[in-house]
Scaffold this motif. Structure first.
Motif, PDB file in Angstrom:
ATOM      1  N   UNK A   1       0.863  -1.175   0.000  1.00 54.47           N
ATOM      2  CA  UNK A   1       0.000   0.000   0.000  1.00 54.47           C
ATOM      3  C   UNK A   1       0.903   1.229   0.000  1.00 54.47           C
ATOM      4  N   UNK A   2       0.592   2.186  -0.887  1.00 53.41           N
ATOM      5  CA  UNK A   2       1.479   3.332  -1.046  1.00 53.41           C
ATOM      6  C   UNK A   2       0.746   4.627  -0.685  1.00 53.41           C
ATOM      7  N   UNK A   3       1.056   5.144   0.458  1.00 45.93           N
ATOM      8  CA  UNK A   3       0.519   6.396   1.009  1.00 45.93           C
ATOM      9  C   UNK A   3      -0.950   6.646   0.614  1.00 45.93           C
ATOM     10  N   UNK A   4      -1.781   5.877   1.248  1.00 48.25           N
ATOM     11  CA  UNK A   4      -3.217   5.901   0.972  1.00 48.25           C
ATOM     12  C   UNK A   4      -3.898   6.954   1.843  1.00 48.25           C
ATOM     13  N   UNK A   5      -4.628   7.861   1.197  1.00 53.89           N
ATOM     14  CA  UNK A   5      -5.462   8.834   1.901  1.00 53.89           C
ATOM     15  C   UNK A   5      -6.892   8.581   1.488  1.00 53.89           C
ATOM     16  N   UNK A   6      -7.753   8.381   2.472  1.00 51.03           N
ATOM     17  CA  UNK A   6      -9.109   7.997   2.098  1.00 51.03           C
ATOM     18  C   UNK A   6     -10.011   8.100   3.319  1.00 51.03           C
ATOM     19  N   UNK A   7     -11.245   8.456   3.093  1.00 50.26           N
ATOM     20  CA  UNK A   7     -12.212   8.474   4.190  1.00 50.26           C
ATOM     21  C   UNK A   7     -13.366   7.551   3.835  1.00 50.26           C
ATOM     22  N   UNK A   8     -13.676   6.639   4.759  1.00 48.82           N
ATOM     23  CA  UNK A   8     -14.870   5.819   4.604  1.00 48.82           C
ATOM     24  C   UNK A   8     -15.933   6.411   5.522  1.00 48.82           C
ATOM     25  N   UNK A   9     -16.930   7.104   4.951  1.00 49.48           N
ATOM     26  CA  UNK A   9     -17.884   7.840   5.784  1.00 49.48           C
ATOM     27  C   UNK A   9     -18.763   6.917   6.617  1.00 49.48           C
ATOM     28  N   UNK A  10     -19.221   7.431   7.740  1.00 49.14           N
ATOM     29  CA  UNK A  10     -20.072   6.662   8.646  1.00 49.14           C
ATOM     30  C   UNK A  10     -21.378   6.275   7.963  1.00 49.14           C
ATOM     31  N   UNK A  11     -21.834   5.082   8.239  1.00 44.22           N
ATOM     32  CA  UNK A  11     -23.119   4.631   7.748  1.00 44.22           C
ATOM     33  C   UNK A  11     -23.145   4.288   6.280  1.00 44.22           C
ATOM     34  N   UNK A  12     -21.972   4.276   5.646  1.00 47.55           N
ATOM     35  CA  UNK A  12     -21.928   3.985   4.215  1.00 47.55           C
ATOM     36  C   UNK A  12     -21.060   2.769   3.912  1.00 47.55           C
ATOM     37  N   UNK A  13     -21.269   2.251   2.707  1.00 44.35           N
ATOM     38  CA  UNK A  13     -20.449   1.133   2.265  1.00 44.35           C
ATOM     39  C   UNK A  13     -19.361   1.670   1.349  1.00 44.35           C
ATOM     40  N   UNK A  14     -18.095   1.492   1.761  1.00 42.73           N
ATOM     41  CA  UNK A  14     -16.982   1.870   0.907  1.00 42.73           C
ATOM     42  C   UNK A  14     -16.361   0.582   0.388  1.00 42.73           C
ATOM     43  N   UNK A  15     -16.283   0.462  -0.929  1.00 36.32           N
ATOM     44  CA  UNK A  15     -15.745  -0.776  -1.498  1.00 36.32           C
ATOM     45  C   UNK A  15     -14.334  -0.538  -2.001  1.00 36.32           C
ATOM     46  N   UNK A  16     -13.399  -1.405  -1.613  1.00 35.88           N
ATOM     47  CA  UNK A  16     -12.045  -1.415  -2.190  1.00 35.88           C
ATOM     48  C   UNK A  16     -12.057  -2.452  -3.304  1.00 35.88           C
TER      49      UNK A  16
END
Lengths: 250, 214, 377
Positions: free
Chosen positions: C18-33
């Motif tokens: 993993x190379x310097x990952x910036x990301x927000x997975x918001x509350x109550x939501x589905x974030x898919x990688x």
């Protein structure tokens, strides 16, 4: 032959006194149990530790392989000659101590390899799930890995026990008691019925103990693992290895 | 130890020869019996549980007891080496029959179906497809049986059968370590030799296992 | 909320997962990688509950730095679902589900009661409680895996390819039920998959990762389909993306035509249809299928029965997406797409050319601005 054995076994004279079956049976069990308990106290924790951490598995392989190739009778006679002269005691301790050492040495490999194999054969997904749900290392070991390894651990204990029972028979050759006395004395006295009866007694004892342990195993292992439901039979490589490890040495 | 060997070389070589034969013959007989038996246990599923159970029970008999009981059953003399060969054959079969059955069973269903689809009949498929694939597992079982046989043969010295175990009984009676150590050494070397031969044969029989996947 | 703050994972052999990952997975939501194998999606997921420790950077759970929480405590407040479920073979289903509550020190009865409740929640019959995992199918085991992760009601759930080992039909069903469950529960979910269709179906937002662990695009499924950030994303999202993007555009106001119908069981005598196709409806007015008059002429007293109907056509609701409406037209044997109201009654029909006109008016811009769209064409 069956009649001879029957006559010998039903002769009440053979069931009384210092050379009677109950005494020799007790001696046999005593030698075996002492060795098995000491060996278990060494092998089980070590196997759990190596299986859980995954470190030091080469020790297991090395011990298992080298011990299998060592001839039991050679080991027994060697230790008696080596140690007995240094024990200044009356009675059987002179021969008992070296014999117990050999019995312990022979009982360790099966239990060690099977415990190790049982723990390391636990499905990685199961171990991952345990960790991911927040189990500590010790919780994973006791609550997940150990229950899943029980079938293999039990088969290790069973083959160690058989190994010890068989070798305890031979200790009669180095002047100890036990059921082996009938075999060794019968040979010296050219008394085949006595030998054969002793052999039958030893075989029956081994069989009973194995059946008993199998019953305990059935009770102790979760039904989810014994798979009395399982639809297909899968050859588990670890089980295969354990089964091979159970080959008799004595 | 070398001196001891020199002084008694004729006798020791004789014992070594006997020891090798008494270990090897049961391997051969055991394999010849276990192969069809294991195949049967695979072919007719209902046979598998009883075969495995009986094999397990035979294991529980201590070798010294078996060496002594066999003369009564076979009407041989106590000292007859036949007893040793038969006893060890029993153990070898008990070990191998399950190994063979499981090894044949572990050949993947895909491979079997492919073989059948290409027109192999049952016997051809067994000899040309299933057995070769099962060789490594059977060889592993044979190696264990071989090493264990070498160790078990020396038990027969207690009832007077001439083999390397005589070095142990002699040494014990004389309270003399040298023959015992020599016996252990020769016994281990013999076990190693059997082990190597079986590995070598298995290697020759399974050339595809040496192929390096790219 | 889960926040990745320039998180990297390097291995001693030089591999960069993993190379310097910036990301927000918001509350109550589905974030898919999502991404090809080796893109670091699973590594990223497993760094959240510290199954893998990041080499640098930090991961925040709301306002807490996860590296400051004891691992076993962190993990007990995060639900964890993995590919092969990883159920404990020696424990019954209900005890499997009760694992985390028991670890948290719940009373055994309460934990098992919770287990039974969840069993029902994930759609498994109550009598499964005392079974063992080996007695369940893969899809059923995966449901238990989800129930187990939900047992202590964690606000956050991590799901690592949870549905990829089950057969396509069971997978579809699991996905539907998962969405229904998420509608009720509103968890903060990070979901890993290699299947772009699954990502688009389930994700509120989708993070496409490329080999070497770099974030290629973070977008809603609709944006991903209509505006892939670069050739890699376009290729990964794949062909038909223009068509699939229609699935995210509501049809809106749709002018439908009245369609002559015939009731099930009524006589065919005298029935007329301009092009030979008649739509059969039941007594509630719900469309049942198309009838070709030419097929059923011979007997004058024939009535409309099930076996006369052509059932190939799909039906779109009034609030459906453009894709669903277009599909209703294209799959209809008469060429007219059947539109129904909320109650499932016939609202009218539209033709494919009318829907296409609608599409052209709605989306004047080229839905695929990248002419060099790699494998997309």
């Amino acid at each position: 032959m069956i009649a001879e054995i029957w006559n010998w076994l039903s002769d009440s004279a053979h069931w009384h006194g210092p050379d009677g079956v109950p005494i020799h049976l007790r001696e046999h069990l005593q030698y075996s149990l002492i060795a098995l308990l000491i060996a278990a106290a060494i092998a089980l924790p070590l196997g759990l530790l190596i299986g859980h951490t995954g470190r030091g598995s080469f020790v297991v392989v090395a011990i298992a392989n080298s011990f299998r190739a060592l001839p039991t009778v050679g080991l027994l006679t060697f230790f008696v000659i080596l140690i007995a002269p240094h024990i200044h005691s009356t009675g059987t301790a002179t021969y008992l101590i070296p014999s117990e050492i050999v019995l312990v040495l022979l009982a360790i490999p099966s239990m060690l390899t099977n415990t190790y194999a049982g723990i390391s054969a636990v499905d990685p997904a199961v171990r991952d799930a345990a960790r991911g749900m927040g189990m500590r290392g010790s919780q994973t070991l006791w609550q997940v890995e150990l229950p899943n390894a029980l079938p293999l651990i039990f088969s290790g204990i069973r083959s160690s026990f058989l190994q010890v029972i068989a070798t305890a028979t031979i200790t009669a050759y180095v002047s100890l008691g036990g059921l082996g006395r009938y075999l060794i004395d019968g040979l010296a006295q050219q008394d085949y019925p006595q030998m054969a009866s002793g052999a039958v007694l030893v075989a029956v004892l081994a069989l009973l103990i194995d059946v008993l342990l199998a019953a305990v195993q059935r009770y102790a292992v979760s039904r989810g693992i014994t798979g009395r439901y399982s639809r297909k039979r899968i050859v588990d490589p670890a089980e295969q290895q354990a089964m091979i490890a159970a080959a008799p040495l004595t | 130890m070398i001196d001891y060997y020199r002084q008694n070389s004729d006798q020791i070589n004789g014992w070594l020869g006997w020891h090798a034969r008494l270990s090897a013959l049961p391997l051969l007989f055991g394999l010849l019996i276990a192969l069809p038996l294991g195949w049967l246990a695979r072919r007719y599923r209902w046979l598998y549980p009883p075969v495995v159970t009986v094999a397990g029970l035979l294991y529980t008999i201590p070798s010294l007891a078996l060496f002594i009981l066999l003369p009564g059953l076979l009407k041989t003399r106590i000292l007859d080496p036949t007893n040793v060969v038969v006893a060890l054959t029993v153990y070898t079969v008990a070990l191998l029959v399950r190994v063979v059955a499981d090894a044949l069973g572990s050949v993947s269903e895909d491979v079997l179906q492919a073989a059948t689809a290409m027109g192999y009949r049952r016997l051809g498929r067994l000899l040309k497809v299933e057995l070769p694939i099962a060789v490594p597992v059977i060889a592993a079982g044979l190696r264990v049986a071989a090493v264990s046989n070498v160790s078990l043969v020396s038990v027969a010295a207690l009832i007077g059968v001439p083999e390397l175990g005589q070095l142990f009984t002699n040494g014990f009676q004389l309270s003399y370590q040298t023959p015992i150590l020599l016996g252990i050494l020769l016994s281990v070397l013999l076990a190693l030799a059997f082990d190597s031969v079986i590995q070598l044969v298995a290697r020759v029989l399974t050339p595809w296992r040496r192929a390096v996947p790219r | 909320m889960i926040r990745f703050d320039s998180v990297s994972k390097h291995y001693p052999d030089g591999t960069v997962a993993v190379d310097s990952l910036d990301l927000v997975a918001p509350s109550g939501q589905i974030t898919v990688f999502v991404g090809p194998s080796g893109c670091g999606k699973t590594t990223s997921l497993r760094m959240i509950n510290r199954m893998i420790e990041p080499t640098s950077g930090s991961i925040w759970l709301d306002d807490q730095d996860t590296s400051r929480i004891a691992t076993h405590e962190l993990r007990r407040q995060i639900g964890y679902v993995i590919q092969h479920a990883g159920l404990f073979p020696h424990r019954t289903i209900v005890d499997n589900i009760a694992t985390v509550p028991l670890l948290l020190g719940w009373d055994r009865n309460k934990a098992r009661a919770r287990g039974r409740e969840l069993l029902e929640r994930v759609g498994l019959p109550a009598h499964f409680a005392e079974r063992y995992p080996a007695q369940l199918s893969g899809g059923q085991q995966q449901r238990v895996g989800v129930a187990r992760a939900l047992a202590a009601d964690p606000p956050v759930m991590l799901m690592d390819e949870p549905f990829s080992a089950v057969d396509p039909i069971a997978r579809d069903q699991l996905q539907e039920e998962f969405l229904r469950l998420q509608n009720e529960l509103g968890k903060t979910i990070v979901f890993v998959t290699h299947d772009i269709d699954e990502a688009i179906k389930l994700g509120d937002q989708v993070a496409v990762l490329r080999v070497g662990g770099r974030l290629a695009q973070l977008a809603t499924p609709a944006q991903l389909l209509s505006e892939p950030a670069d050739a890699f994303v376009a290729a990964f999202v794949g062909r038909d993306r223009g068509y699939r993007a229609l699935g995210f555009t509501p049809v809106g106001e749709l002018a439908t035509h009245d369609e002559p119908t015939i009731a099930m069981g009524s006589a065919l005598t005298g029935a007329e249809a301009a092009d030979g196709w008649l739509l059969a409806v039941d007594d509630q007015g719900a469309p049942q299928g198309w009838l070709r008059l030419a097929d059923s002429r011979p007997g004058a007293d024939t009535t409309v029965t099930e076996d006369l109907l052509h059932r190939g056509g799909t039906v779109a609701g009034a609030d459906a997406s453009l894709r669903a409406v277009l599909d209703a037209c294209l799959s209809s044997p008469s060429g007219r797409g059947v539109i129904v109201d909320e109650a499932g009654r016939l609202a009218g029909t539209v033709t494919a050319s009318e829907v296409l006109a609608l599409i052209e008016r709605r989306a004047p811009a080229d839905p695929n601005p990248q002419p060099v769209g790699g494998g997309g064409q």
